[in-house]
Structures are given as structure tokens and as C-alpha cells.
Design a protein around this motif. Sequence first.
Motif, PDB file in Angstrom:
ATOM      1  N   TYR A 259       0.805  -1.226   0.000  1.00  0.00           N
ATOM      2  CA  TYR A 259       0.000   0.000   0.000  1.00  0.00           C
ATOM      3  C   TYR A 259       0.835   1.272   0.000  1.00  0.00           C
ATOM      4  CZ  TYR A 259       0.140  -1.424   5.021  1.00  0.00           C
ATOM      5  OH  TYR A 259       0.507  -1.880   6.259  1.00  0.00           O
ATOM      6  N   HIS A 260       2.085   1.211   0.421  1.00  0.00           N
ATOM      7  CA  HIS A 260       2.942   2.393   0.296  1.00  0.00           C
ATOM      8  C   HIS A 260       3.407   2.607  -1.144  1.00  0.00           C
ATOM      9  CE1 HIS A 260       3.225   2.253   4.746  1.00  0.00           C
ATOM     10  NE2 HIS A 260       3.347   3.554   4.603  1.00  0.00           N
ATOM     11  N   LEU A 261       3.255   1.576  -1.971  1.00  0.00           N
ATOM     12  CA  LEU A 261       3.561   1.717  -3.392  1.00  0.00           C
ATOM     13  C   LEU A 261       2.370   2.275  -4.178  1.00  0.00           C
ATOM     14  CD1 LEU A 261       5.333  -1.726  -3.965  1.00  0.00           C
ATOM     15  CD2 LEU A 261       6.446   0.505  -3.766  1.00  0.00           C
ATOM     16  N   LEU A 262       1.183   2.181  -3.614  1.00  0.00           N
ATOM     17  CA  LEU A 262      -0.026   2.586  -4.334  1.00  0.00           C
ATOM     18  C   LEU A 262      -0.580   3.928  -3.877  1.00  0.00           C
ATOM     19  CD1 LEU A 262      -2.201   1.787  -6.429  1.00  0.00           C
ATOM     20  CD2 LEU A 262      -3.443   0.671  -4.551  1.00  0.00           C
ATOM     21  N   PHE A 263      -0.714   4.099  -2.566  1.00  0.00           N
ATOM     22  CA  PHE A 263      -1.369   5.287  -2.028  1.00  0.00           C
ATOM     23  C   PHE A 263      -0.353   6.355  -1.605  1.00  0.00           C
ATOM     24  CE2 PHE A 263      -4.354   1.782  -0.967  1.00  0.00           C
ATOM     25  CZ  PHE A 263      -5.486   2.249  -1.640  1.00  0.00           C
ATOM     26  N   LYS A 284       3.937  11.865  -2.940  1.00  0.00           N
ATOM     27  CA  LYS A 284       4.119  11.248  -4.248  1.00  0.00           C
ATOM     28  C   LYS A 284       5.594  11.021  -4.562  1.00  0.00           C
ATOM     29  CE  LYS A 284      -0.108  12.659  -6.657  1.00  0.00           C
ATOM     30  NZ  LYS A 284      -0.678  13.465  -7.769  1.00  0.00           N
ATOM     31  N   SER A 285       6.445  11.952  -4.165  1.00  0.00           N
ATOM     32  CA  SER A 285       7.881  11.787  -4.437  1.00  0.00           C
ATOM     33  C   SER A 285       8.456  10.621  -3.639  1.00  0.00           C
ATOM     34  CB  SER A 285       8.640  13.075  -4.133  1.00  0.00           C
ATOM     35  OG  SER A 285       8.503  13.438  -2.779  1.00  0.00           O
ATOM     36  N   ASP A 286       7.967  10.433  -2.409  1.00  0.00           N
ATOM     37  CA  ASP A 286       8.395   9.270  -1.626  1.00  0.00           C
ATOM     38  C   ASP A 286       7.927   7.980  -2.294  1.00  0.00           C
ATOM     39  OD1 ASP A 286       9.726  10.505   0.631  1.00  0.00           O
ATOM     40  OD2 ASP A 286       7.771  11.168   1.323  1.00  0.00           O
ATOM     41  N   ARG A 287       6.685   7.976  -2.746  1.00  0.00           N
ATOM     42  CA  ARG A 287       6.153   6.793  -3.413  1.00  0.00           C
ATOM     43  C   ARG A 287       6.963   6.448  -4.665  1.00  0.00           C
ATOM     44  NH1 ARG A 287       0.219   7.049  -5.972  1.00  0.00           N
ATOM     45  NH2 ARG A 287       1.371   8.447  -7.367  1.00  0.00           N
ATOM     46  N   GLU A 288       7.346   7.458  -5.423  1.00  0.00           N
ATOM     47  CA  GLU A 288       8.141   7.214  -6.629  1.00  0.00           C
ATOM     48  C   GLU A 288       9.511   6.646  -6.277  1.00  0.00           C
ATOM     49  OE1 GLU A 288       6.896   7.227  -9.709  1.00  0.00           O
ATOM     50  OE2 GLU A 288       5.076   7.594  -8.537  1.00  0.00           O
ATOM     51  N   ALA A 289      10.084   7.117  -5.173  1.00  0.00           N
ATOM     52  CA  ALA A 289      11.382   6.590  -4.735  1.00  0.00           C
ATOM     53  C   ALA A 289      11.270   5.119  -4.331  1.00  0.00           C
ATOM     54  CB  ALA A 289      11.914   7.419  -3.573  1.00  0.00           C
ATOM     55  N   VAL A 334      -1.993  -5.144  -5.992  1.00  0.00           N
ATOM     56  CA  VAL A 334      -1.627  -3.777  -5.610  1.00  0.00           C
ATOM     57  C   VAL A 334      -0.222  -3.442  -6.093  1.00  0.00           C
ATOM     58  CG1 VAL A 334      -1.051  -2.291  -3.641  1.00  0.00           C
ATOM     59  CG2 VAL A 334      -3.203  -3.539  -3.661  1.00  0.00           C
ATOM     60  N   VAL A 335       0.713  -4.374  -5.942  1.00  0.00           N
ATOM     61  CA  VAL A 335       2.084  -4.144  -6.412  1.00  0.00           C
ATOM     62  C   VAL A 335       2.101  -3.984  -7.928  1.00  0.00           C
ATOM     63  CG1 VAL A 335       4.377  -5.174  -6.651  1.00  0.00           C
ATOM     64  CG2 VAL A 335       3.193  -5.276  -4.453  1.00  0.00           C
ATOM     65  N   LEU A 336       1.365  -4.829  -8.634  1.00  0.00           N
ATOM     66  CA  LEU A 336       1.356  -4.750 -10.095  1.00  0.00           C
ATOM     67  C   LEU A 336       0.623  -3.493 -10.576  1.00  0.00           C
ATOM     68  CD1 LEU A 336       2.539  -6.529 -12.321  1.00  0.00           C
ATOM     69  CD2 LEU A 336       0.250  -7.448 -12.693  1.00  0.00           C
ATOM     70  N   GLU A 337      -0.411  -3.103  -9.877  1.00  0.00           N
ATOM     71  CA  GLU A 337      -1.104  -1.847 -10.206  1.00  0.00           C
ATOM     72  C   GLU A 337      -0.162  -0.668 -10.033  1.00  0.00           C
ATOM     73  OE1 GLU A 337      -4.410   0.437 -11.409  1.00  0.00           O
ATOM     74  OE2 GLU A 337      -4.382  -1.740 -11.205  1.00  0.00           O
ATOM     75  N   SER A 338       0.703  -0.741  -9.023  1.00  0.00           N
ATOM     76  CA  SER A 338       1.640   0.344  -8.736  1.00  0.00           C
ATOM     77  C   SER A 338       2.810   0.368  -9.708  1.00  0.00           C
ATOM     78  CB  SER A 338       2.183   0.196  -7.305  1.00  0.00           C
ATOM     79  OG  SER A 338       1.138   0.120  -6.363  1.00  0.00           O
ATOM     80  N   ILE A 339       3.277  -0.823 -10.101  1.00  0.00           N
ATOM     81  CA  ILE A 339       4.443  -0.939 -10.989  1.00  0.00           C
ATOM     82  C   ILE A 339       4.083  -1.876 -12.133  1.00  0.00           C
ATOM     83  CG2 ILE A 339       6.940  -1.345 -11.084  1.00  0.00           C
ATOM     84  CD1 ILE A 339       6.985  -1.260  -8.039  1.00  0.00           C
TER      85      ILE A 339
END
Length: 421
Positions: A259-263, A284-289, A334-339
Motif C-alpha cells: 500500500y505504500h507503493l499505491l497510495f 508522491k515523491s516518496d512513493r516514486e522513490a 496492488v504491487v502490479l497496479e503500482s508498478i
Amino acid sequence: MNVLLRNVTIIDDSSPYHLKKKDILIENGIIQTIGEHLSKDDIQIIQADQAFVSTGWIDIFTHFSDPGLEHRETLESGAEAAFAGGFTKVFTIANTHPVVDNKAQVAYIKEKSKSLPVQIFPIGAITKNAEGSNLSEMYDMYNAGAIAFSDGLHPIQSPGLFLKALQYVKAFDGVLIQQPFDTTVGTYGLINEGIISTQLGLPGLPAIAEELIIMRDIELLRYTESRLHITGISSAKSVELIARAKTEGLQITCSVTPYHLLFTDEDLQSYDTNLKLNPPLRTKSDREALRKGILEGIIDAIATHHFPQHNDDKDKEFEYAKNGMIGLQTAYPVVLESIPGLSAEQTADLFSFNASKIFQLNRSKIAEGAEADLTVFNPAGNTIFTKEKNKSKSNNSPLFGKPLKGEIIATISKNKIFINK
């Protein structure tokens, strides 16, 4: 349990069938034949043309609430949720009532889980009662079957005590797991400190509360030359700190929640208490990192941080709601949705192979004569998680009814099978 997986791509770099499309015949929980155009009368067939199969997935940080908190989850319901999510092995944290801080509690979980479809590995508490004051009986717990050691939801605040723990586990090459946050920084914080917390008028929990502990623990790790796993990292600087420590050659690994990769903290503008977490959702910048850290191999594993909460602890004002969400059944989509660009090989590394290496588990193999311990997943599929499909006793998820990329086709372990229908 007899099943034929037809036309599935094998992901197992120790196998001669790696990246090859094959049929896999499984009888009585054993892989009997791997080949092409296999057939068998009176057997269940799973047609898996777009799917991949890897050795069974491992979740390294989850809360099954048993003993003492069975109104939220039990070992049985947690195991069913894990199995439906593609996991065949689960590490359970020690924050139960009583705390898993002695060999008797480890033995209780090991014995009670023997008949379940997944293997459950207890994480023993580093300190007695997870209070952060005195070291627990870690050596006895290790001999009883504890996979690693962590105070879980209550990370060790005393550097001197954590140093002693790092030294202690060296006697048996053990691993400490730390969820990093300094409880004296942003003590009353509810969400990430930043623009959103200011707009919503909610107390902020700054990322430095996490980063201070990581910096401290890296120094202690360097001094002791021990082994440390940091779980639940959530900020860009956390990724940077761990990357540098790895470059130095320290025995440090890390994991991130799906969920830290998605939200992000922007999703909290709805005041959805299911998104109230610790560590909190960042920017968002943390999520991208974090996403970049996955693709670059800095982040070693996915840890669901599946934390069930009863409705009474979530259906209330944001300030008073408890932290956590369930996440075992939604981890992969969730991981695949994020990446979306995540390859099947990277998926297997994140969900299975790396955890086996870090925690020195006997890695199962996709080979004839081997016990079938498998996860069948389809990146081209889709998942819609519903309350009817939820296997957990708790419903604290923000994902009900939301379409997500990726699908778990089947999970096979201990002569049992889950087929997603």
C-alpha cells in the motif's frame, strides 16, 4: 490433491525449465511430471496460458492476532487469507496477548498451524513482553522454531539494548527485523507531516522519525557486523540510506508494503480510516522513490503488514481509529497496479526468492519428485477484491470493489490447493 497446470511459464532460476512454458502434473501434493501436452484422466485442469508459476510466496511481516486477539484474526482465518493471496509461508509478528517472547509461545503457534494450508513461522520478540526493557529468551525461541526476532509494532527505542540484541543473535546467525520509527518524534502524529496534514488540520508524523532509527540502526549494524532487516520503509531518504549501507557491504535488507507503493497522503483527504497506517502514507515523491527502489533491486521484498482491526476500531473518528489494514489477498495486484512494468522474475524475487535467502529457508524447487509448493500468478489478469471473497475475519481494507491489475490463479502447498474463481 491432484491437478494439471497446463501451459504455464516456470520461474525458477535453479530449474532447467526456467522461463519455459510447460505442463506440470501434480499428484498427492508431489510434482510427478513436467513436460508438454501432458494428460491424465479424472484430474482437475488449470489452463494457464498467460500465467507464470514460481515457488510459493513468503510474507515476512503479518499479524494473525492469535493468541489473545482472535476477534480480529485467528491463525486459521489468517492462513486462509494468505493462501488466497498466493502465500505458502507467513511470518507472524510477536504482538499478541501474551507476547511471543518464549519457546512455549513459539511452540504453540508451530503446533496449532500444522494442519493449515500455509507454513507459519513465528517471529519471536526481541524483548520480554515487547516492552523494550530486557532481552527475551531468543536462543531458546530460535531452537523452538522462531524464524527471526522483532518487537514488531513497538520497535526498540534504546540503542544500547538494540546493540546487545544485534550481538546476541550473531551466536546463531539470526536476523533482527525492525519497523523503524522514533516514538519521541511526532509522538501524536496521525498522518505524514506535510501540506496535506496542514490542510486537514491533523497532527503530522514526519519522515525523520523513520529515518533517525534507520540511521541509528545502520551505525549499530556496522559496529556489530550482525544481520538486520528493515521493514515498512516509506520515505525516499530511507531508500537512499539503505542503498548506501548495502554499497558498504553491511548485512542489511529491507521490505516495503504494497500500500505504500499505491497510495499517498493525498488519498487521506477522504478521511478513510482504513488508510490510517504506521508508517503513514507519504508524498508522491516518496512513493516514486519506493517504486524506483523496487525496480533497482534496493528493496528486497514485499511485506504485506497485514494488520486486521475490528470494525469497532476503524468505524470512528480518524483521531481515535487504530492503525493498519488487511493486505494478504491484495498484495500482488496492488504491487502490479503500482508498478505495471514489473517482470515475472522480479515478482518472484520480491515475493519468494529473496526472502528465502535473507531468512535462510530451504527454498523449494519446481522439479519432478519435489513437493508442490507453488504460486500461479497472471500479470495479464485482473482482480476485484470483495467482502464476499475476503477470507480474513476483519474488513479494514480501502480496496473493496476497486479493479486492480494482476491475478492469483492458484496456490498449492501441503497437498492443498486454492483456485481463484
